[in-house]
Scaffold this motif. Structure first.
Motif: not given
Length: 63
Positions: A10-15, A38-42, A46-50
């Protein structure tokens, strides 16, 4: 990586869907895996990694 021990990932991504898809394509090409998500980070991660974050997870068949 041993395909006998792992058959999906699985891959999570930030936009950054294009970067996430690139990583997925490379994992499929290099390791022969075909099953992935593939999905978005939560919002907390996301608030910590950007934007631009890409996280890769492998699912093991056995612990």
């Amino acid at each position: 990586m041993d395909p006998e021990k792992c058959d999906r990932f699985a891959i999570s991504h930030g936009d950054c869907i294009d970067d996430a898809q690139f990583v997925a394509d490379e994992v499929c090409r290099r390791f022969g895996l075909k099953d992935y998500t593939i999905s978005y980070v939560g919002p907390v991660i996301g608030a910590h990694s950007g934007p631009g974050t890409v996280a890769l997870f492998f699912y093991a068949k056995h612990k």
